[in-house]
Design a protein around this motif. Sequence first.
Motif, PDB file in Angstrom:
ATOM      1  N   LEU A   1      43.748  41.692  44.889  1.00  0.00           N
ATOM      2  CA  LEU A   1      43.780  42.996  44.249  1.00  0.00           C
ATOM      3  C   LEU A   1      42.328  43.343  43.935  1.00  0.00           C
ATOM      4  O   LEU A   1      41.615  42.547  43.312  1.00  0.00           O
ATOM      5  N   VAL A   2      41.887  44.508  44.404  1.00  0.00           N
ATOM      6  CA  VAL A   2      40.522  44.941  44.112  1.00  0.00           C
ATOM      7  C   VAL A   2      40.561  46.182  43.238  1.00  0.00           C
ATOM      8  O   VAL A   2      41.516  46.960  43.272  1.00  0.00           O
ATOM      9  N   GLU A   3      39.527  46.314  42.463  1.00  0.00           N
ATOM     10  CA  GLU A   3      39.350  47.498  41.626  1.00  0.00           C
ATOM     11  C   GLU A   3      38.049  48.154  42.048  1.00  0.00           C
ATOM     12  O   GLU A   3      37.013  47.488  42.147  1.00  0.00           O
TER      13      GLU A   3
ATOM     14  N   LEU B   1      43.177  34.612  37.251  1.00  0.00           N
ATOM     15  CA  LEU B   1      42.506  35.640  38.038  1.00  0.00           C
ATOM     16  C   LEU B   1      43.476  36.751  38.416  1.00  0.00           C
ATOM     17  O   LEU B   1      44.572  36.483  38.905  1.00  0.00           O
ATOM     18  N   ASN B   2      43.065  37.991  38.187  1.00  0.00           N
ATOM     19  CA  ASN B   2      43.887  39.148  38.520  1.00  0.00           C
ATOM     20  C   ASN B   2      43.245  40.028  39.573  1.00  0.00           C
ATOM     21  O   ASN B   2      43.911  40.464  40.500  1.00  0.00           O
ATOM     22  N   HIS B   3      41.944  40.298  39.445  1.00  0.00           N
ATOM     23  CA  HIS B   3      41.295  41.203  40.391  1.00  0.00           C
ATOM     24  C   HIS B   3      39.779  40.983  40.425  1.00  0.00           C
ATOM     25  O   HIS B   3      39.219  40.373  39.516  1.00  0.00           O
ATOM     26  N   VAL B   4      39.176  41.503  41.493  1.00  0.00           N
ATOM     27  CA  VAL B   4      37.725  41.554  41.609  1.00  0.00           C
ATOM     28  C   VAL B   4      37.362  43.029  41.681  1.00  0.00           C
ATOM     29  O   VAL B   4      37.957  43.788  42.452  1.00  0.00           O
TER      30      VAL B   4
ATOM     31  N   ALA C   1      43.585  48.656  44.479  1.00  0.00           N
ATOM     32  CA  ALA C   1      44.188  48.582  45.813  1.00  0.00           C
ATOM     33  C   ALA C   1      44.399  47.123  46.198  1.00  0.00           C
ATOM     34  O   ALA C   1      43.625  46.247  45.788  1.00  0.00           O
ATOM     35  N   HIS C   2      45.448  46.882  46.980  1.00  0.00           N
ATOM     36  CA  HIS C   2      45.699  45.548  47.541  1.00  0.00           C
ATOM     37  C   HIS C   2      45.115  45.505  48.946  1.00  0.00           C
ATOM     38  O   HIS C   2      45.339  46.417  49.742  1.00  0.00           O
ATOM     39  N   LEU C   3      44.396  44.421  49.261  1.00  0.00           N
ATOM     40  CA  LEU C   3      43.781  44.293  50.585  1.00  0.00           C
ATOM     41  C   LEU C   3      44.716  43.698  51.627  1.00  0.00           C
ATOM     42  O   LEU C   3      44.384  43.685  52.800  1.00  0.00           O
ATOM     43  N   GLY C   4      45.846  43.179  51.213  1.00  0.00           N
ATOM     44  CA  GLY C   4      46.820  42.664  52.169  1.00  0.00           C
ATOM     45  C   GLY C   4      47.136  41.205  51.955  1.00  0.00           C
ATOM     46  O   GLY C   4      46.476  40.506  51.176  1.00  0.00           O
TER      47      GLY C   4
END
Length: 138
Positions: free
Chosen positions: A128-130, A77-80, A119-122
């Motif tokens: 990591l979100v796209e 998993l890398n991003h949503v 962007a990273h949510l923290g």
Amino acid sequence: MILRIDHVGVVTGDLAAAGTGLGLMDMKNTYADDVNAYGVATSFWQCPGDTTSIELVAPVRPDAAVHGHLARLGPGLNHVAFEVDDIDADLLALQDRGAVLVDEKPCQGGRPGLRVAFAHLGPATGLLVELVDYGNRA
């Protein structure tokens, strides 16, 4: 405004082998392309009747954005990705709320007409979100 979950991004070093794995679940490859801005090849897979995809992402050059992920964590998993209706406004809103932007401006995404930004949510989620914006998609 967030409209829906568009896809889940999975990093792999081998698109063909990863695609074979998704095929075991009767998923179908619906689109594939290279994304030069990030140095990756992508392929999108869907279950019949569903618009949400799994995006397989593999590096195609040494400076690819996913090399660090593969080196630290291996495939997975890398991003949503979330479809939004105004990527410019939504990216600024994320930044104002404390997200750490990977992309200060949207880039061309892995499908025709698609604009994306990461962007990273923290650290609490490590997520990591796209943001994805198809523009005037019918």
